[in-house]
Design a protein around this motif. Structure first.
Motif, PDB file in Angstrom:
ATOM      1  N   LEU A  76       0.824  -1.205   0.000  1.00  0.00           N
ATOM      2  CA  LEU A  76       0.000   0.000   0.000  1.00  0.00           C
ATOM      3  C   LEU A  76       0.861   1.259   0.000  1.00  0.00           C
ATOM      4  O   LEU A  76       0.509   2.262  -0.621  1.00  0.00           O
ATOM      5  N   LYS A  77       1.994   1.195   0.680  1.00  0.00           N
ATOM      6  CA  LYS A  77       2.897   2.347   0.708  1.00  0.00           C
ATOM      7  C   LYS A  77       3.458   2.653  -0.674  1.00  0.00           C
ATOM      8  O   LYS A  77       3.738   3.811  -1.008  1.00  0.00           O
ATOM      9  N   MET A  78       3.649   1.600  -1.496  1.00  0.00           N
ATOM     10  CA  MET A  78       4.188   1.828  -2.832  1.00  0.00           C
ATOM     11  C   MET A  78       3.097   2.255  -3.819  1.00  0.00           C
ATOM     12  O   MET A  78       3.353   2.420  -5.010  1.00  0.00           O
ATOM     13  N   GLY A  79       1.870   2.461  -3.298  1.00  0.00           N
ATOM     14  CA  GLY A  79       0.794   2.990  -4.127  1.00  0.00           C
ATOM     15  C   GLY A  79      -0.101   1.954  -4.754  1.00  0.00           C
ATOM     16  O   GLY A  79      -0.903   2.281  -5.637  1.00  0.00           O
ATOM     17  N   ALA A  80      -0.024   0.695  -4.312  1.00  0.00           N
ATOM     18  CA  ALA A  80      -0.870  -0.358  -4.887  1.00  0.00           C
ATOM     19  C   ALA A  80      -2.335  -0.072  -4.599  1.00  0.00           C
ATOM     20  O   ALA A  80      -2.700   0.298  -3.482  1.00  0.00           O
ATOM     21  N   MET A  81      -3.173  -0.239  -5.613  1.00  0.00           N
ATOM     22  CA  MET A  81      -4.605  -0.012  -5.454  1.00  0.00           C
ATOM     23  C   MET A  81      -5.256  -1.260  -4.890  1.00  0.00           C
ATOM     24  O   MET A  81      -5.068  -2.360  -5.400  1.00  0.00           O
ATOM     25  N   ALA A  82      -6.018  -1.085  -3.812  1.00  0.00           N
ATOM     26  CA  ALA A  82      -6.789  -2.181  -3.217  1.00  0.00           C
ATOM     27  C   ALA A  82      -8.264  -1.923  -3.489  1.00  0.00           C
ATOM     28  O   ALA A  82      -8.704  -0.770  -3.524  1.00  0.00           O
TER      29      ALA A  82
ATOM     30  N   VAL B  26       1.076  -8.409  -5.683  1.00  0.00           N
ATOM     31  CA  VAL B  26       1.078  -7.102  -6.329  1.00  0.00           C
ATOM     32  C   VAL B  26       1.403  -7.281  -7.810  1.00  0.00           C
ATOM     33  O   VAL B  26       2.399  -7.912  -8.164  1.00  0.00           O
ATOM     34  N   VAL B  27       0.548  -6.728  -8.670  1.00  0.00           N
ATOM     35  CA  VAL B  27       0.741  -6.805 -10.122  1.00  0.00           C
ATOM     36  C   VAL B  27       1.115  -5.419 -10.618  1.00  0.00           C
ATOM     37  O   VAL B  27       0.346  -4.465 -10.464  1.00  0.00           O
ATOM     38  N   VAL B  28       2.314  -5.312 -11.207  1.00  0.00           N
ATOM     39  CA  VAL B  28       2.837  -4.016 -11.639  1.00  0.00           C
ATOM     40  C   VAL B  28       3.006  -4.009 -13.155  1.00  0.00           C
ATOM     41  O   VAL B  28       3.676  -4.863 -13.721  1.00  0.00           O
TER      42      VAL B  28
ATOM     43  N   LEU C 100      -3.282  -4.627  -6.263  1.00  0.00           N
ATOM     44  CA  LEU C 100      -3.344  -5.899  -5.552  1.00  0.00           C
ATOM     45  C   LEU C 100      -4.282  -6.807  -6.331  1.00  0.00           C
ATOM     46  O   LEU C 100      -5.415  -6.428  -6.632  1.00  0.00           O
ATOM     47  N   CYS C 101      -3.821  -8.014  -6.682  1.00  0.00           N
ATOM     48  CA  CYS C 101      -4.656  -8.875  -7.524  1.00  0.00           C
ATOM     49  C   CYS C 101      -4.206 -10.325  -7.400  1.00  0.00           C
ATOM     50  O   CYS C 101      -3.009 -10.617  -7.442  1.00  0.00           O
ATOM     51  N   GLY C 102      -5.184 -11.206  -7.292  1.00  0.00           N
ATOM     52  CA  GLY C 102      -4.880 -12.633  -7.219  1.00  0.00           C
ATOM     53  C   GLY C 102      -5.102 -13.353  -8.528  1.00  0.00           C
ATOM     54  O   GLY C 102      -5.011 -14.584  -8.583  1.00  0.00           O
TER      55      GLY C 102
END
Length: 884
Positions: free
Chosen positions: A646-652, A664-666, A675-677
């Motif tokens: 979350l700190k690196m800006g990942a969208m939840a 985390v999918v970048v 964030l994605c499974g």
């Protein structure tokens, strides 16, 4: 109901009471975990979280090992059916709710009855300082039919704290908790508090009021001791590990500690009630009047509405969405009927609620504008529907004639179609000196429930376990073939179809989740090849669906995923990430995913946005996505601690439950980090091409985009070009295609206007001819004719054109064969409707529509019908004459 005390006679707020509970159990070695979303996913047995234990089901079922042996939490729950939770009762009493907070402490194979009982008593009497002489406890008395003994262990433990006169024995209904028809279960021990005044307590034994639905003697805590597993044949077997599942409703606890006679008088609800007072100009007195019930209904229902929307469930016309719509509409009709409010009100309460819970459930505050917009649109739509329903009631009353009882089927239609609950119809009927036939309403309601139950009935066998020790392992991110074996299986039957659910120790099959459909493929068991038709999650299990069971279930298995379908699905899933980022770039940072569907054919993406996406904006988004595809960006996937991600800006996504470690999918750290499974491509270039196919509205504040990638996108583009070429050929290959189409449209509009003029002239001519065919039957001026017209609307226009030529005592029956279908229009003079109680709708439905094998309706003075049998048009005219 007791008179409300407006001030709070304690320094403890609801927030402090909640925190004291969590702090107490943290000191006892419990890990404090966040609430799961109120909207449940991957659990086919439930639509909503209805108990604190829902998020821990896998631990009790043995499908997953807990990360911690002791946890505590406060869980958002929603109950609108079941014991004491009938939606129509909420707001009428002092202590039941739709949405509530369940405080819970949990032991997964760690401590058991001794600690659970000791700590619950310690917290209530020493920390919260509830007087001991106001508390009663219940213990399971045993059940001879099931060969279940009295819970002597709990009884003896309670004797250390409570006089035996206050330890009450409870039956299986009250003191034996079960997850469902099958699954973990066990005896429970409840704590009840007597909130009556000292004088009332002195005048009557509180023990007799426990579990007797007394509004002031209420259950406050339930200690459930899970020690059995219920099988399909109803037998019980001991669980390999014993667990503690406790629950305490925060709303009831706060009421007790703040010295209130009603949950609604606490600071959990009074902020909303005070705001409602301001908005309506009415005063809440805490009585049993309908006005005060309306205040309580609003204060309760707005919580359920807001938190479910914030967690991802929008109001809708079916399934879980209909539950929310039903709750919202109940609140609307209460302020409509009993507070005399005719404009949207609930949405104004959303910011108040969001601010109140920002520190414990911040997801509502983070989406306050979106939730407010959704609620407003739902309110507005239903207020319009209420108006239509009132018109339907007026029509139903007009159809009654001299009768005084409204048919229950009409009341059910009002409930089913317009959202009118029975009690609202009864109230309106009562104001008109009428009543409703409740027996026929109940029949119609039962028929609907039976249909719904039959459509969703699922018969599930017990699991046959082949390997008790195997933990489910998913390897499908890196491999599409796996050597494995079955760990368990069972047979299920739904809608008459039998299937098998298979669980593999190791599986490459992705289970439906996060909008991505489940994998299909085959399993090979020796020479036997069995198709896997779907893969789903059931709590933590990955369940594979097959129409047959392997002949040798214990034999080695080779599992193979359908590679082509998986790769197409992965392309579409990766495209949703590129799309999401592009939408935020073009439309704004308010855009958030509100749902998706990803399969091998196409992608569907729902997102928050309050206006139609323009063609120009769509073009910008599409160009951005295709630019990212051409850049051939590597798709980097890694597992990280959630806080770090979350700190690196990942969208939840709101409404998703994430573990401590997340995937985390970048796709370019400066463009898309989510964030994605789900499963994804290795490089964005694999998508080939991205193409929109549609953009539309789904609900208030939610838009939907459908799109294609890869070969599907190419095929679609080629089909559009082929169609465009065919259009050019039809228009004789004009140099300027758009100009040619515009000219064609203009010519069509001009011709339609000419036809309309001709039709009006024809109506005048036919009307003039019919004036010469008037006959007098029993003092009624009658016109009955079989006409040649182009559409059914013409019959109505002709009847209305005749009307000004007559003052009263007329009846027109006009019929026609329109394109092989029989059509009838019946117009009756207003004085005949009023004086003789004639009813065009009733005549159409009972006498004319059956003749032409059709149906119809309308108003008392004007009604129409359509049907299949055109040979009976003359018979229709004859029947009207006969009736006259």
């Amino acid at each position: 109901m007791h008179r409300r005390v407006r001030s709070i006679n304690t320094c403890m707020t609801a927030s402090e009471i909640r925190q004291q509970f969590l702090d107490f159990f943290a000191a006892k070695g419990h890990i404090i975990v966040p609430s799961a979303p109120i909207v449940l996913k991957n659990d086919p047995t439930l639509k909503f979280t209805n108990a604190g234990m829902n998020q821990f089901k896998d631990y009790f079922l043995g499908n997953k090992k807990p990360d911690h042996a002791r946890v505590a939490d406060t869980q958002k729950c929603l109950r609108v059916s079941g014991k004491h939770n009938d939606l129509e009762e909420v707001g009428i009493d002092t202590y039941h709710h739709t949405m509530f907070e369940m405080l819970g402490n949990w032991s997964f194979g760690d401590y058991f009855k001794k600690e659970a009982i000791e700590w619950s008593w310690q917290l209530l009497t020493e920390v919260y300082k509830i007087p001991k002489d106001q508390l009663y406890v219940t213990v399971f008395e045993g059940d001879a039919k099931e060969n279940l003994a009295k819970d002597e262990e709990a009884y003896n433990l309670w004797k250390q704290f409570v006089p035996e006169s206050r330890i009450l024995l409870g039956n299986k209904k009250d003191n034996f908790w079960e997850m469902g028809d099958t699954g973990p279960c066990g005896p429970c021990s409840e704590i009840h508090v007597d909130c009556r005044t000292p004088a009332e307590r002195a005048g009557g034994d509180g023990a007799k009021l426990v579990n007797a639905d007394h509004p002031q003697v209420i259950e406050i805590w339930n200690n459930v001791f899970m020690q059995y597993n219920r099988l399909k044949d109803k037998s019980l077997e001991p669980l390999p590990a014993k667990h503690v599942d406790t629950g305490m409703g925060l709303e009831r606890l706060v009421r007790v500690l703040q010295g209130k006679q009603s949950n609604y008088d606490t600071d959990l609800f009074m902020g909303t009630i005070h705001e409602t007072e301001k908005l309506t100009g009415k005063t809440y007195e805490g009585s049993d009047t309908r006005k005060d019930v309306a205040f309580r209904v609003i204060a309760d229902h707005i919580r359920a509405i807001c938190f479910t929307i914030a967690d991802g469930q929008l109001p809708a016309s079916n399934e879980a969405g209909y539950v929310i719509r039903r709750i919202l509409r109940r609140a609307v009709r209460y302020y409509f009927s009993f507070l005399d409010i005719r404009k949207p009100l609930l949405h104004e309460l959303v910011p108040v609620l969001a601010a109140q819970f920002a520190h414990v459930f911040p997801e509502l505050q983070q989406q306050v504008d979106f939730v407010k917009k959704v609620v407003y649109e739902e309110e507005n739509n239903f207020l319009r529907t209420l108006g239509q329903g009132l018109e339907r009631i007026e029509a139903a009353v007009a159809e009654l004639g001299a009768a005084t009882v409204i048919n229950g089927k009409i009341a059910f239609e009002l409930s089913d179609t317009y959202g009118f609950p029975l009690d609202l119809t009864e109230l309106i009927a009562q104001e008109k000196g009428l009543s409703v036939d409740k027996a026929s309403f109940d029949i119609a309601l039962k028929e609907q429930k039976d249909r719904s139950r039959a459509a969703t009935a699922l018969d599930t066998d017990d699991w046959t376990v082949l390997d008790e020790n195997a933990a489910v392992k998913f390897v499908g991110y890196t491999q599409l073939i796996a050597n494995t074996h079955l760990t368990k299986y069972r047979k299920i039957k739904s809608k008459g179809k039998e299937q098998y659910q298979l669980v593999l120790a190791t599986t490459p099959f992705y289970a439906e989740s996060g909008g991505q459909v489940g994998d299909t493929g085959v399993i090979e068991v020796g020479d036997e090849v069995i198709a896997i038709t779907d893969t789903k999650k059931e709590n933590n299990l990955i369940v594979h669906f097959a129409d047959v069971l392997p002949a040798q279930p214990a034999a080695p298995v080779v599992a193979r995923v359908d590679v082509v379908n998986r790769k197409s699905t992965a392309r579409n899933h990766s495209a949703t990430h590129l799309l999401h980022a592009a939408l935020r770039q073009v439309l704004g940072a308010h855009v958030a995913q509100k749902g998706s569907l990803v399969n091998g054919d196409y992608l569907r993406f729902d997102f928050s946005h309050f206006a139609k996406v323009t063609d120009e904006e769509l073009s910008q988004v599409e160009n951005i996505v295709n630019d990212k595809i051409r850049e051939n960006i590597p798709v980097v996937i890694e597992e990280l601690p959630k806080e770090e991600a979350l700190k690196m800006g990942a969208m939840a996504l709101f409404g998703e439950k994430y573990g401590d470690v997340v995937r985390v999918v970048v796709m370019d750290p400066n463009y898309s980090v989510e964030l994605c499974g789900g499963t994804h491509v290795a490089y964005t270039g694999e998508l080939g091409q991205f193409k929109f196919t549609s953009e539309s509205a789904v609900a208030a504040g939610v838009r939907r985009i459908e799109a294609l990638t890869g070969t599907q996108a190419e095929t679609w583009v080629n089909e559009q070009l082929t169609a465009l070429k065919a259009v050019k050929v039809q228009l004789k290959n004009p140099k300027d295609l758009m100009k040619a189409v515009e000219q064609l449209v203009a010519e069509k509009a001009a011709l339609e206007k000419q036809i309309e003029v001709f039709e009006q002239e024809k109506v005048k001519q036919i009307s003039a001819q019919l004036l010469g065919q008037v006959s007098n039957i029993q003092g009624v001026q009658f016109i009955g004719a079989v006409l040649e017209v182009n559409n059914a609307e013409a019959l109505k226009n002709i009847a209305l054109a005749l009307k000004p030529q007559f003052n009263s005592n007329y009846l027109f029956a006009l019929v026609a064969n329109v394109a092989g279908k029989a059509h009838v229009t019946l117009l009756i003079a207003d004085n005949l409707v009023a004086d003789r109680k004639w009813n065009a709708t009733q005549i159409i439905k009972e006498h004319l529509a059956p003749l032409i094998q059709g149906g119809g309706g309308g108003k008392p003075n004007l009604a129409s019908a359509g049907g299949q049998d055109v040979s009976k048009l003359d018979a229709v005219i004859a029947k009207v004459k006969e009736l006259l």
